[in-house]
Motif scaffolding. Structure first.
Motif, PDB file in Angstrom:
ATOM      1  N   ILE A 140       0.855  -1.183   0.000  1.00 33.53           N
ATOM      2  CA  ILE A 140       0.000   0.000   0.000  1.00 33.53           C
ATOM      3  C   ILE A 140       0.891   1.234   0.000  1.00 33.53           C
ATOM      4  O   ILE A 140       1.842   1.327   0.784  1.00 33.53           O
ATOM      5  N   SER A 141       0.590   2.158  -0.907  1.00 31.88           N
ATOM      6  CA  SER A 141       1.383   3.381  -0.998  1.00 31.88           C
ATOM      7  C   SER A 141       0.465   4.597  -0.950  1.00 31.88           C
ATOM      8  O   SER A 141      -0.738   4.496  -1.193  1.00 31.88           O
ATOM      9  N   SER A 142       1.060   5.735  -0.633  1.00 31.95           N
ATOM     10  CA  SER A 142       0.307   6.982  -0.624  1.00 31.95           C
ATOM     11  C   SER A 142       1.263   8.160  -0.553  1.00 31.95           C
ATOM     12  O   SER A 142       2.375   8.041  -0.011  1.00 31.95           O
ATOM     13  N   PHE A 143       0.825   9.299  -1.101  1.00 34.49           N
ATOM     14  CA  PHE A 143       1.527  10.562  -0.875  1.00 34.49           C
ATOM     15  C   PHE A 143       1.206  11.127   0.500  1.00 34.49           C
ATOM     16  O   PHE A 143       1.904  12.016   0.982  1.00 34.49           O
ATOM     17  N   SER A 144       0.144  10.636   1.125  1.00 36.24           N
ATOM     18  CA  SER A 144      -0.315  11.143   2.414  1.00 36.24           C
ATOM     19  C   SER A 144       0.369  10.403   3.560  1.00 36.24           C
ATOM     20  O   SER A 144       0.139   9.215   3.771  1.00 36.24           O
ATOM     21  N   HIS A 145       1.187  11.125   4.304  1.00 33.78           N
ATOM     22  CA  HIS A 145       1.845  10.526   5.466  1.00 33.78           C
ATOM     23  C   HIS A 145       0.804  10.094   6.497  1.00 33.78           C
ATOM     24  O   HIS A 145       0.931   9.023   7.109  1.00 33.78           O
ATOM     25  N   ALA A 147      -2.248   9.112   5.947  1.00 32.79           N
ATOM     26  CA  ALA A 147      -2.892   7.873   5.496  1.00 32.79           C
ATOM     27  C   ALA A 147      -2.024   6.663   5.798  1.00 32.79           C
ATOM     28  O   ALA A 147      -2.523   5.609   6.222  1.00 32.79           O
ATOM     29  N   LEU A 148      -0.715   6.802   5.626  1.00 35.94           N
ATOM     30  CA  LEU A 148       0.185   5.686   5.882  1.00 35.94           C
ATOM     31  C   LEU A 148       0.277   5.379   7.379  1.00 35.94           C
ATOM     32  O   LEU A 148       0.398   4.217   7.773  1.00 35.94           O
ATOM     33  N   LEU A 149       0.197   6.406   8.209  1.00 33.08           N
ATOM     34  CA  LEU A 149       0.129   6.163   9.659  1.00 33.08           C
ATOM     35  C   LEU A 149      -1.142   5.400  10.012  1.00 33.08           C
ATOM     36  O   LEU A 149      -1.124   4.482  10.853  1.00 33.08           O
ATOM     37  N   CYS A 151      -2.744   3.393   7.970  1.00 36.21           N
ATOM     38  CA  CYS A 151      -2.542   2.032   7.460  1.00 36.21           C
ATOM     39  C   CYS A 151      -1.726   1.200   8.451  1.00 36.21           C
ATOM     40  O   CYS A 151      -2.033   0.018   8.675  1.00 36.21           O
ATOM     41  N   GLN A 152      -0.711   1.826   9.004  1.00 34.50           N
ATOM     42  CA  GLN A 152       0.131   1.125   9.984  1.00 34.50           C
ATOM     43  C   GLN A 152      -0.698   0.676  11.183  1.00 34.50           C
ATOM     44  O   GLN A 152      -0.534  -0.426  11.701  1.00 34.50           O
ATOM     45  N   GLU A 153      -1.622   1.528  11.592  1.00 29.47           N
ATOM     46  CA  GLU A 153      -2.455   1.208  12.752  1.00 29.47           C
ATOM     47  C   GLU A 153      -3.519   0.162  12.421  1.00 29.47           C
ATOM     48  O   GLU A 153      -3.749  -0.763  13.205  1.00 29.47           O
ATOM     49  N   MET A 154      -4.159   0.286  11.260  1.00 30.83           N
ATOM     50  CA  MET A 154      -5.317  -0.551  10.942  1.00 30.83           C
ATOM     51  C   MET A 154      -4.965  -1.875  10.273  1.00 30.83           C
ATOM     52  O   MET A 154      -5.716  -2.836  10.372  1.00 30.83           O
ATOM     53  N   MET A 155      -3.852  -1.908   9.575  1.00 33.46           N
ATOM     54  CA  MET A 155      -3.440  -3.155   8.893  1.00 33.46           C
ATOM     55  C   MET A 155      -1.916  -3.272   8.927  1.00 33.46           C
ATOM     56  O   MET A 155      -1.247  -3.176   7.898  1.00 33.46           O
ATOM     57  N   PRO A 156      -1.369  -3.475  10.111  1.00 29.89           N
ATOM     58  CA  PRO A 156       0.085  -3.446  10.300  1.00 29.89           C
ATOM     59  C   PRO A 156       0.846  -4.517   9.524  1.00 29.89           C
ATOM     60  O   PRO A 156       2.036  -4.351   9.257  1.00 29.89           O
ATOM     61  N   SER A 157       0.181  -5.601   9.150  1.00 30.13           N
ATOM     62  CA  SER A 157       0.886  -6.683   8.459  1.00 30.13           C
ATOM     63  C   SER A 157       1.112  -6.396   6.980  1.00 30.13           C
ATOM     64  O   SER A 157       1.850  -7.135   6.310  1.00 30.13           O
ATOM     65  N   ILE A 158       0.479  -5.335   6.457  1.00 28.11           N
ATOM     66  CA  ILE A 158       0.609  -5.023   5.032  1.00 28.11           C
ATOM     67  C   ILE A 158       1.691  -3.974   4.827  1.00 28.11           C
ATOM     68  O   ILE A 158       1.718  -2.942   5.493  1.00 28.11           O
ATOM     69  N   ARG A 159       2.599  -4.253   3.914  1.00 23.58           N
ATOM     70  CA  ARG A 159       3.755  -3.393   3.683  1.00 23.58           C
ATOM     71  C   ARG A 159       3.333  -2.008   3.180  1.00 23.58           C
ATOM     72  O   ARG A 159       2.383  -1.892   2.415  1.00 23.58           O
ATOM     73  N   ILE A 178       6.473   5.419   9.804  1.00 24.50           N
ATOM     74  CA  ILE A 178       5.439   4.512   9.290  1.00 24.50           C
ATOM     75  C   ILE A 178       5.951   3.078   9.159  1.00 24.50           C
ATOM     76  O   ILE A 178       5.242   2.212   8.651  1.00 24.50           O
ATOM     77  N   ASP A 179       7.186   2.834   9.632  1.00 31.79           N
ATOM     78  CA  ASP A 179       7.801   1.505   9.480  1.00 31.79           C
ATOM     79  C   ASP A 179       7.664   1.055   8.023  1.00 31.79           C
ATOM     80  O   ASP A 179       7.106  -0.004   7.719  1.00 31.79           O
ATOM     81  N   ALA A 180       8.199   1.875   7.136  1.00 32.63           N
ATOM     82  CA  ALA A 180       8.007   1.688   5.699  1.00 32.63           C
ATOM     83  C   ALA A 180       8.784   0.497   5.164  1.00 32.63           C
ATOM     84  O   ALA A 180       9.817   0.078   5.711  1.00 32.63           O
ATOM     85  N   PHE A 181       8.290  -0.014   4.046  1.00 31.69           N
ATOM     86  CA  PHE A 181       8.969  -1.063   3.293  1.00 31.69           C
ATOM     87  C   PHE A 181       9.682  -0.484   2.075  1.00 31.69           C
ATOM     88  O   PHE A 181      10.752  -0.944   1.689  1.00 31.69           O
ATOM     89  N   SER A 182       9.067   0.548   1.470  1.00 32.65           N
ATOM     90  CA  SER A 182       9.577   1.020   0.181  1.00 32.65           C
ATOM     91  C   SER A 182       9.401   2.518   0.015  1.00 32.65           C
ATOM     92  O   SER A 182       8.577   3.156   0.673  1.00 32.65           O
ATOM     93  N   VAL A 183      10.191   3.059  -0.913  1.00 32.83           N
ATOM     94  CA  VAL A 183      10.118   4.446  -1.341  1.00 32.83           C
ATOM     95  C   VAL A 183       9.695   4.450  -2.807  1.00 32.83           C
ATOM     96  O   VAL A 183      10.247   3.705  -3.619  1.00 32.83           O
ATOM     97  N   HIS A 184       8.707   5.296  -3.143  1.00 33.12           N
ATOM     98  CA  HIS A 184       8.210   5.413  -4.507  1.00 33.12           C
ATOM     99  C   HIS A 184       8.365   6.877  -4.920  1.00 33.12           C
ATOM    100  O   HIS A 184       7.807   7.760  -4.258  1.00 33.12           O
TER     101      HIS A 184
END
Length: 235
Positions: A140-145, A147-149, A151-159, A178-184
């Motif tokens: 899951i990616s986003s320009f919104s920091h 939104a990514l926070l 995502c981390q809270e609601m679905m932590p197992s998804i990168r 956000i304990d990120a996996f990737s940079v886009h």
């Protein structure tokens, strides 16, 4: 060399449609990237723009149109006559299609002013849970920091992948938060020094939207892991 079809495979099929996803599979591209936002009645729909004006025969904001209204629109004829009456998919339909075709998915949380970030992320989380889409097949990616926070809270197992045009000076802090996996990022804004630093820090590095393979030969050498391209079939 990893490739993702941008908005399905937008170079040869209407963007963010199941037709584009099928084209990506036909051309043996391992990943597709699509955008998700909410309809007026809270259905997660696959579309990039804030309005339907550019890519359909209708008009109006996505957030002000119901799922039923969106389903009445032709999202294919603008691109080519052969795609006449192509419908906008919802997230459940998109996930089912990717599973059927064994495609991995980069799902972008697409937000515009006035959108409810928490509502969108919660709806995406619920839909993903219902679909049982494999977490290791999804980013899951986003320009919104924010939104990514969420995502981390609601679905932590998804990168999670952070989208930027140009890499900000505080990229390391934001990725850590956000304990990120990737940079886009935009391939035209990326420097070799930035790429080296991101790779040293242990992140996957993806670039958008290099539609001519010859423009990014050096980027592969810099350590870019994936190109997200409208023309991924040309690589």
């Amino acid at each position: 060399m990893k490739l993702a079809g941008h908005r399905g495979l937008a170079g040869i099929a209407p963007e963010n449609t199941l037709a584009g996803v099928h084209q990506a599979a036909k051309h043996n591209i391992g990943w597709v990237e699509v955008d998700v936002q909410l309809s007026q009645d809270g259905v997660p729909v696959i579309i990039h723009d804030e309005t339907v004006n550019r890519c359909s025969n209708g008009s109006g904001s996505v957030r002000e149109l119901s799922w039923q209204q969106l389903q009445q629109l032709d999202f294919g004829s603008w691109f080519a006559e052969q795609y006449q009456q192509e419908r906008i998919p919802n997230l459940s339909q998109l996930l089912a299609c990717c599973k059927e075709l064994a495609l991995k998915l980069n799902l972008e949380i697409k937000l515009y002013p006035e959108d409810d970030i928490k509502r969108l992320v919660q709806t995406v989380a619920d839909t993903l849970a219902q679909s049982a889409f494999a977490a290791d097949q999804l980013i899951i990616s986003s320009f919104s920091h924010e939104a990514l926070l969420q995502c981390q809270e609601m679905m932590p197992s998804i990168r999670r992948g952070h989208l930027w045009e140009g890499i900000p000076d505080d990229w390391a802090e934001q990725l850590s938060e956000i304990d990120a996996f990737s940079v886009h990022c935009d391939y035209q804004r990326l420097t070799q020094i930035q790429a080296a630093a991101i790779k040293r820090a242990g992140y996957e590095l993806y670039t958008y939207t290099p539609n001519d393979p010859t423009t990014v030969a050096k980027h592969w050498q810099w350590g870019v892991d994936m190109m997200i391209s409208d023309n991924a079939h040309l690589y």
